[in-house]
Design an enzyme around this catalytic site. Structure first.
Site, PDB file in Angstrom:
ATOM      1  CD  GLU A 309      -2.904  -1.045   0.021  1.00 40.11           C
ATOM      2  OE1 GLU A 309      -3.246   0.066  -0.424  1.00 40.11           O
ATOM      3  OE2 GLU A 309      -3.267  -2.119  -0.495  1.00 40.11           O
ATOM      4  CG  ASP A 411       2.378  -6.868  -5.919  1.00 38.83           C
ATOM      5  OD1 ASP A 411       1.890  -6.470  -4.852  1.00 38.83           O
ATOM      6  OD2 ASP A 411       1.758  -7.596  -6.723  1.00 38.83           O
TER       7      ASP A 411
END
EC number: 3.4.24.84
Length: 473
Positions: A309, A411
């Site tokens: 995030e 990611d």
């Protein structure tokens, strides 16, 4: 005189735009075409889920057992069947809504005038903005009633069957009432301001509408964070000290402007898990973690998810999406500006506009048929949105492509922090806990998924980890 004859008698009155098309047929045609395309995409996914010889992707072998694989596909198949039924019903209701819009408009104006005249104890006719607000309220009530059965079935039959629904019937109806009251309270001033801008700012329409939309986005973001979400969920400071310390350390390592960490009671509605951060660009951020995520994942896995995030923040994905949305809104309203005063658009759909009338709104004697002396901008916005459905389909592909690109970048950022392996186990745990579909058709994924599939994400993370290890060696 019939209703259609009355409409035809007003078709030539003071038209601002003589460009005429069979708008009703176009909208119905676009709606059916969009429905058929989506059905084709969904049918591909449905046939894939029905196959008996599906195999677990190699990247998931030994990480998800056969039972969970079968359960996830069974849940996906049930959702696919529900979606096919609900979308079929949806297209019927969409076309029916298009056809009844003039009647909803007529009744909202007719009874709005009657109610206000009774309250004020004198004859009263709503202005154009008030008429649009009255139409919105009645239209929303009708939409709520028609969507209620499907929503109820989804929560208390489909989600209940697979053990995800934690919502009581009392909470379901309380949420429904709260949501509609919020919509009425918040939408009314928005419609008023939109109508005022359309009336007063014709020379610099795009600039002022852009300012309005930007202001609206910021305002709604703050209201959602400070008022709306606390009305539905309970936010408590995170009491897991180990998790809190590791999140604080991660925020400092990344330069993330963290202010507070909260846990939200998502489990009272569903067992699905999530985590996110809130906060406008260039402001302090608040991290929110679902209690279900804390329950189903280890401390390091939760930290890895938050590393992902934070990656969105570090890569400016939120800001980029905000800029993209502003460009999209500018183009949308520029096109809308050239269409919404096309009188043939409204008359073709069954609305009566009499530009020579001295009254903003009125009803024909002995009937409840509304006559207005200006263009119903909210209805014009709805009709225009339906007219550009083909471009929305293309836009959906583009947005999902951009979103998936962002997910890969986030990611990679988490993997570069050394959280790659824990992120992989966290994603697998979330997949298992949420019974997210593992068998996904490529076209279905492109059209519907804003995130890459789990195998795609795991393979990409592995590549980042291997590339990083090679660089170190």
């Amino acid at each position: 005189m019939s209703f259609s004859a009355i409409i035809n008698s007003f078709k030539g009155v003071d038209s601002f735009n003589t460009f005429s098309l069979p708008y009703k047929k176009l909208i119905i045609g676009f709606t059916i075409f969009n429905f058929l395309f989506e059905r084709y995409v969904s049918f591909r996914q449905y046939k894939l889920l029905q196959k008996k010889d599906k195999k677990l992707p190699k990247v998931l072998e030994g990480k998800i057992d056969t039972k969970k694989f079968e359960e996830s596909d069974a849940y996906g198949l049930a959702k696919s069947k529900f979606e096919m039924f609900s979308s079929t019903l949806g297209v019927v209701l969409s076309i029916a809504t298009l056809l009844i819009q003039p009647f909803v408009w007529n009744y909202s104006v007719f009874y709005g005038d009657k109610i206000l005249s009774f309250i004020l104890r004198r004859e009263y006719h709503m202005n154009l903005i008030a008429s649009n607000i009255a139409f919105f309220i009645l239209f929303t009530l009708i939409s709520t009633l028609t969507s209620f059965p499907l929503s109820y079935y989804q929560h208390f039959v489909l989600e209940e069957k697979f053990g995800f629904n934690k919502m009581t019937k009392k909470l379901f109806f309380t949420d429904l009432i709260k949501t509609n009251l919020l919509v009425f309270v918040l939408a009314s001033p928005i419609i008023y301001l939109l109508g005022w801008i359309l009336k007063k700012c014709t020379d610099n329409f795009i600039f002022y509408i852009w300012l309005f939309v930007l202001f609206l986005q910021v305002t709604m973001f703050l209201l959602n964070d400070l008022v709306i979400q606390p009305m539905f969920n309970k936010f408590t400071p995170l009491d897991n000290q180990e998790l809190k310390d590791k999140i604080d350390a991660l925020a400092k390592e990344c330069g993330f402007p963290l202010s507070k960490i909260f846990m939200v009671d998502g489990s009272k509605r569903s067992s699905h898990s999530n985590a996110y951060f809130t906060g406008l660009p260039f402001m302090k951020k608040k991290i929110v973690i679902f209690d279900t995520l804390i329950k189903d994942s280890s401390v390091d896995e939760v930290v890895a998810v938050l590393g992902h995030e934070i990656g969105h923040w570090k890569m400016n994905h939120i800001t980029k999406m905000l800029i993209f949305s502003q460009i999209h809104f500018a183009v949308f309203f520029k096109l809308f500006e050239s269409v919404y005063k096309n009188e043939s658009l409204f008359s073709n759909l069954g609305f009566i506009i009499d530009r020579s009338s001295l009254k903003t709104t009125a009803t024909l004697p002995g009937s409840n048929i509304a006559v207005i002396n200006d263009y119903p901008f909210l209805i014009g916005l709805i009709l225009f949105s339906q007219l550009i459905q083909p471009t929305d389909t293309l836009m959906s592909f583009c947005l999902n492509l951009f979103s998936r690109h962002n997910e890969y970048e986030a990611d990679k950022y988490a993997a570069d922090l050394g959280k790659g392996e824990k992120l992989k186990t966290a994603l697998i745990s979330l997949q298992v806990a949420n019974l997210s579909t593992i068998s996904v058709d490529s076209l279905f994924s492109m059209y519907h998924y804003s995130h890459p599939t789990l195998p795609e994400r795991l393979e990409a993370i592995d590549k980042h980890i291997i590339a990083s290890e090679k660089k170190e060696n």
